[in-house]
Design an enzyme around this catalytic site. Structure first.
Site, mmCIF file in Angstrom:
data_model
loop_
_atom_site.group_PDB
_atom_site.id
_atom_site.type_symbol
_atom_site.label_atom_id
_atom_site.label_comp_id
_atom_site.label_asym_id
_atom_site.label_seq_id
_atom_site.Cartn_x
_atom_site.Cartn_y
_atom_site.Cartn_z
ATOM 1 N N SER A 218 0.819 -1.214 0.000
ATOM 2 C CA SER A 218 0.000 0.000 0.000
ATOM 3 C C SER A 218 0.855 1.268 0.000
ATOM 4 O O SER A 218 0.352 2.358 -0.305
ATOM 5 C CB SER A 218 -0.937 0.018 1.209
ATOM 6 O OG SER A 218 -1.902 -1.011 1.116
ATOM 7 N N GLY B 213 -4.323 -2.072 -1.170
ATOM 8 C CA GLY B 213 -3.425 -1.726 -2.269
ATOM 9 C C GLY B 213 -3.132 -0.242 -2.280
ATOM 10 O O GLY B 213 -3.697 0.528 -1.500
ATOM 11 N N GLY C 56 -2.458 3.771 -3.951
ATOM 12 C CA GLY C 56 -2.963 4.753 -4.909
ATOM 13 C C GLY C 56 -4.428 5.123 -4.775
ATOM 14 O O GLY C 56 -5.108 4.793 -3.811
ATOM 15 N N CYS D 216 -9.512 -1.914 3.226
ATOM 16 C CA CYS D 216 -8.752 -0.729 2.819
ATOM 17 C C CYS D 216 -9.107 -0.313 1.388
ATOM 18 O O CYS D 216 -10.211 0.149 1.137
ATOM 19 C CB CYS D 216 -7.266 -0.972 3.006
ATOM 20 S SG CYS D 216 -6.315 0.559 3.114
ATOM 21 N N LEU D 217 -8.204 -0.494 0.421
ATOM 22 C CA LEU D 217 -8.533 -0.171 -0.965
ATOM 23 C C LEU D 217 -9.734 -0.985 -1.426
ATOM 24 O O LEU D 217 -10.600 -0.478 -2.154
ATOM 25 C CB LEU D 217 -7.331 -0.435 -1.873
ATOM 26 C CG LEU D 217 -7.533 -0.095 -3.363
ATOM 27 C CD1 LEU D 217 -7.601 1.409 -3.574
ATOM 28 C CD2 LEU D 217 -6.420 -0.695 -4.217
ATOM 29 N N GLN E 237 -12.870 0.679 -0.423
ATOM 30 C CA GLN E 237 -13.156 1.842 -1.281
ATOM 31 C C GLN E 237 -13.668 1.412 -2.648
ATOM 32 O O GLN E 237 -14.608 2.018 -3.193
ATOM 33 C CB GLN E 237 -11.885 2.687 -1.424
ATOM 34 C CG GLN E 237 -11.369 3.261 -0.123
ATOM 35 C CD GLN E 237 -9.913 3.677 -0.188
ATOM 36 O OE1 GLN E 237 -9.284 3.641 -1.247
ATOM 37 N NE2 GLN E 237 -9.354 4.063 0.946
ATOM 38 N N ASN F 72 -3.639 2.413 7.041
ATOM 39 C CA ASN F 72 -2.681 2.903 6.051
ATOM 40 C C ASN F 72 -3.436 3.270 4.778
ATOM 41 O O ASN F 72 -3.544 2.466 3.860
ATOM 42 C CB ASN F 72 -1.612 1.837 5.759
ATOM 43 C CG ASN F 72 -0.620 2.311 4.715
ATOM 44 O OD1 ASN F 72 -0.504 3.506 4.452
ATOM 45 N ND2 ASN F 72 0.087 1.380 4.093
ATOM 46 N N PHE G 209 -7.040 7.791 1.064
ATOM 47 C CA PHE G 209 -8.366 8.107 0.523
ATOM 48 C C PHE G 209 -9.434 7.537 1.447
ATOM 49 O O PHE G 209 -9.181 6.609 2.221
ATOM 50 C CB PHE G 209 -8.511 7.536 -0.892
ATOM 51 C CG PHE G 209 -7.612 8.188 -1.891
ATOM 52 C CD1 PHE G 209 -8.075 9.217 -2.709
ATOM 53 C CD2 PHE G 209 -6.278 7.796 -2.024
ATOM 54 C CE1 PHE G 209 -7.236 9.826 -3.623
ATOM 55 C CE2 PHE G 209 -5.433 8.412 -2.932
ATOM 56 C CZ PHE G 209 -5.918 9.426 -3.742
ATOM 57 N N HIS H 295 -7.049 -1.965 8.832
ATOM 58 C CA HIS H 295 -6.437 -3.273 8.572
ATOM 59 C C HIS H 295 -6.695 -4.200 9.747
ATOM 60 O O HIS H 295 -5.953 -4.184 10.733
ATOM 61 C CB HIS H 295 -4.932 -3.118 8.338
ATOM 62 C CG HIS H 295 -4.591 -2.638 6.973
ATOM 63 N ND1 HIS H 295 -4.334 -3.487 5.920
ATOM 64 C CD2 HIS H 295 -4.503 -1.385 6.472
ATOM 65 C CE1 HIS H 295 -4.085 -2.777 4.820
ATOM 66 N NE2 HIS H 295 -4.187 -1.504 5.135
ATOM 67 N N GLU I 118 -6.146 -7.257 10.045
ATOM 68 C CA GLU I 118 -5.058 -8.239 10.225
ATOM 69 C C GLU I 118 -3.887 -7.642 10.978
ATOM 70 O O GLU I 118 -2.954 -8.354 11.360
ATOM 71 C CB GLU I 118 -4.595 -8.750 8.863
ATOM 72 C CG GLU I 118 -3.648 -7.850 8.099
ATOM 73 C CD GLU I 118 -4.265 -6.577 7.541
ATOM 74 O OE1 GLU I 118 -3.508 -5.695 7.078
ATOM 75 O OE2 GLU I 118 -5.501 -6.458 7.576
#
Length: 356
Positions: free
Chosen positions: A45, A221, A223, A248-249, A252, A290, A293, A332, A334
């Protein structure tokens, strides 16, 4: 060897180089974790970013490959106040300096990370450059001229290139859409008797359905999530046909697949001490995070319920679809590194697989 760090606002600080002696660019972000620098350095990430640790002494317990979250260092550069040259830890296999050298990543120490962190908190994350033997004005220009992180495709640089199966003789079969997955996520799923098939972010939905899995998991991930259009389309095609979870990503991307919007946070959430509140139970737990966005709550369709929020800025930390078997979290669960307060997310996913 002398090194320097330049920010797009003209800030220029000098220090000492470690790791590879080269020039690197990226968006500078700060991480508030006191430990876990190995996991952070190898977290996919962080691709496209220069990582700065707020804790002043880094490297004192060395580096152990068992703690890697991927196949190597993913950050573009590393910024610390003081680097430990002689770690003391029976597990240590190398120093941070040796780690960065082996993956051709530049680091800089001896800079005022407190001042830089305060600046980022006030003015937001910035484009930055680390240089060894580069003149001041040239380094500042390099920092300014690089593209914004929202203009770069990063997921394809950190995901698997072809399907990869991990069979633990488990009861469930799950396809994990790899956008830059951390190994801690994989381990938590395997531990719960889930056989995994990792597929690239752009793997066709039709082929996933043909695998006849029990569920789909969308990973973390790097970006801007709005750039990962292939995964968004895959999620749209699969949603409602199989149980689905995202971290996370992945959280989104699932929101975007249902026509919600995301926005860039001022300086992101990076660390293992973010307070998150579960709105159903009222429980507050400390989470590892982490991300740069966040999902815009105002744009969420009525089909989605916000299950958790961040107590620092009230941003969305968890979602659940009211009718379909879909759950997501922004943090996260985990950890790796971080507290284990939120392992229950994986148990909820297993419960969903069992009941589907």
């Amino acid at each position: 060897m002398k090194a320097a760090l330049a920010l797009e606002d003209g800030t220029y600080v000098e220090g000492k180089a470690f790791g590879a002696e080269k020039t690197a660019v990226g968006e500078i972000v700060f991480c508030t974790s006191m430990t876990g620098y190995v996991e952070a350095l190898t977290d996919p990430s962080y691709k496209g970013q220069i990582l700065m640790m707020t804790y002043p002494l880094i490297g004192n317990y060395g580096v152990c490959r068992e703690d890697f979250e991927s196949d190597g260092v993913k950050v573009e550069g590393f910024v610390v106040k003081e680097l430990c040259k002689k770690p003391s830890n029976y597990r240590s296999e190398m120093t941070v300096d040796e780690l960065l050298k082996s993956y051709d990543v530049v680091g800089i120490e001896g800079v005022d990370t407190r001042m830089l962190t305060r600046k980022i908190r006030v003015f937001g994350s910035m484009k930055a450059a680390i240089g060894v033997g580069v003149e001041r004005e040239k380094l500042i220009k390099i920092a300014r001229d690089q593209p914004f992180i929202s203009d770069i495709d990063l997921v394809d640089k950190v995901c698997v290139k072809e399907p990869k199966r991990i069979d633990v003789g488990g009861k469930f079969e799950v396809v994990l859409i790899d956008c830059g997955v951390k190994m801690s996520i994989v381990r938590q799923l395997l531990k719960r008797g889930i056989n995994l098939t990792l597929v690239p972010f752009n793997f066709p939905a039709k082929e996933i359905i043909e695998m006849d899995p029990d569920g789909v998991f969308v990973s973390n991930g790097p970006g801007d999530p709005a750039r990962v259009k292939e995964t968004i389309e895959t999620i749209r095609s699969i949603a409602g046909k199989l149980p689905m979870a995202g971290i996370c990503l992945g959280h989104q991307l699932i929101a975007l697949a249902f026509n919600a919007k995301t926005f860039k946070l001022k300086f992101g959430h990076h660390g293992s001490n973010q307070p998150t509140k579960d709105l159903e139970t009222g429980r507050v737990f400390i989470s590892s995070q982490n991300h740069n966005f966040s999902v815009d709550e105002k744009t969420l369709p009525k089909d989605f319920e916000v299950t958790q929020i961040n107590l620092n800025d009230k941003t969305v930390e968890g979602l659940r679809h009211r009718d379909l078997p879909i759950i997501t979290v922004q943090y996260h669960p985990e950890a790796g590194p971080g507290p284990h307060d939120t392992y229950f997310f994986f148990d909820r996913f297993v419960k969903m697989l069992r009941e589907w």
